[in-house]
Design a protein around this motif. Structure first.
Motif, PDB file in Angstrom:
ATOM      1  N   TYR A 195      61.442  37.881  56.983  1.00  0.00           N
ATOM      2  CA  TYR A 195      62.834  37.797  57.400  1.00  0.00           C
ATOM      3  C   TYR A 195      63.637  37.044  56.344  1.00  0.00           C
ATOM      4  CZ  TYR A 195      61.247  39.067  62.115  1.00  0.00           C
ATOM      5  OH  TYR A 195      60.707  39.700  63.205  1.00  0.00           O
ATOM      6  N   PHE A 196      64.929  37.378  56.244  1.00  0.00           N
ATOM      7  CA  PHE A 196      65.838  36.597  55.418  1.00  0.00           C
ATOM      8  C   PHE A 196      67.210  36.569  56.071  1.00  0.00           C
ATOM      9  CE2 PHE A 196      66.097  40.882  53.643  1.00  0.00           C
ATOM     10  CZ  PHE A 196      67.440  41.064  53.340  1.00  0.00           C
ATOM     11  N   ASP A 197      68.067  35.703  55.610  1.00  0.00           N
ATOM     12  CA  ASP A 197      69.373  35.374  56.190  1.00  0.00           C
ATOM     13  C   ASP A 197      69.217  34.516  57.440  1.00  0.00           C
ATOM     14  OD1 ASP A 197      70.778  36.637  54.192  1.00  0.00           O
ATOM     15  OD2 ASP A 197      71.037  38.498  55.313  1.00  0.00           O
ATOM     16  N   GLU A 198      68.096  34.542  58.074  1.00  0.00           N
ATOM     17  CA  GLU A 198      67.708  33.679  59.193  1.00  0.00           C
ATOM     18  C   GLU A 198      66.184  33.744  59.248  1.00  0.00           C
ATOM     19  OE1 GLU A 198      69.574  31.725  61.083  1.00  0.00           O
ATOM     20  OE2 GLU A 198      71.478  32.427  60.272  1.00  0.00           O
TER      21      GLU A 198
ATOM     22  N   ASP B 236      64.001  32.383  57.548  1.00  0.00           N
ATOM     23  CA  ASP B 236      63.412  32.503  56.209  1.00  0.00           C
ATOM     24  C   ASP B 236      61.991  31.951  56.208  1.00  0.00           C
ATOM     25  OD1 ASP B 236      65.913  33.403  55.553  1.00  0.00           O
ATOM     26  OD2 ASP B 236      66.438  31.712  54.276  1.00  0.00           O
TER      27      ASP B 236
ATOM     28  N   CYS C  53      61.869  36.506  65.527  1.00  0.00           N
ATOM     29  CA  CYS C  53      63.005  35.730  65.019  1.00  0.00           C
ATOM     30  C   CYS C  53      64.085  35.772  66.084  1.00  0.00           C
ATOM     31  CB  CYS C  53      63.532  36.304  63.707  1.00  0.00           C
ATOM     32  SG  CYS C  53      64.965  35.378  63.071  1.00  0.00           S
TER      33      CYS C  53
END
Length: 160
Positions: A115-118, A120, A147
């Motif tokens: 995941y990225f932007d949240e 991480d 997430c």
């Protein structure tokens, strides 16, 4: 009458702001294998054949795999990444992603996601047919990586 026009304009502006600020998720497909075509599919539709795609709204029950010529239309015979990316509306109802080697899927190439932007750093990699980070049977539910944040994005990598 001027009050009504002002109210209408304010309501239209509020809806426009909400629409611009709506739910959004990006999925980035990265192919480091030097062969094959990465596919992201949902509801029988191909959403991406590599690179990034941004989805407005939730992305539910999507699959990704590297089509090397030996995969079926839904990744049969290959390593499969399954994902739902959605903003949580209650505890535990947000995004969830996993790697599946449940038959008819089987290990084909090293695959992973993060995941990225949240959230991480949350993700998983599968580097062999017996990796412990993939579903091997339907009861392996602890394998899913969740997430619970809004507008989370996902990178899926093949042959990293």
């Amino acid at each position: 009458m001027p009050t009504f026009r002002f109210f209408t304009a304010a309501v239209v502006s509020a809806f426009t702001f909400v629409a611009v600020q709506g739910e959004q998720h990006t999925v980035a497909l990265v192919n480091n294998c030097g062969h094959g075509t990465p596919l992201l599919k949902a509801n029988g539709q191909t959403l991406s054949t590599g690179g990034s795609v941004t989805i407005s709204g939730p992305l539910v029950a999507a699959i990704a795999f590297l089509q090397t010529g030996g995969c079926g239309d839904n990744g049969e015979g290959c390593t499969l990444v399954e994902t739902t990316l959605q903003n949580p509306t209650s505890p535990g109802s947000g995004s969830s992603t996993d790697i599946s080697l449940i038959s008819p899927h089987s290990f084909s190439v090293t695959s992973g996601f993060g995941y990225f932007d949240e959230c991480d750093g949350a993700g998983a990699d599968c580097t062999s047919a017996d990796c412990g980070t993939a579903f091997h049977q339907s009861t392996d539910t602890g394998i899913q990586v969740a997430c619970q944040s809004n507008d989370v994005s996902l990178a899926i990598t093949f042959c990293d």
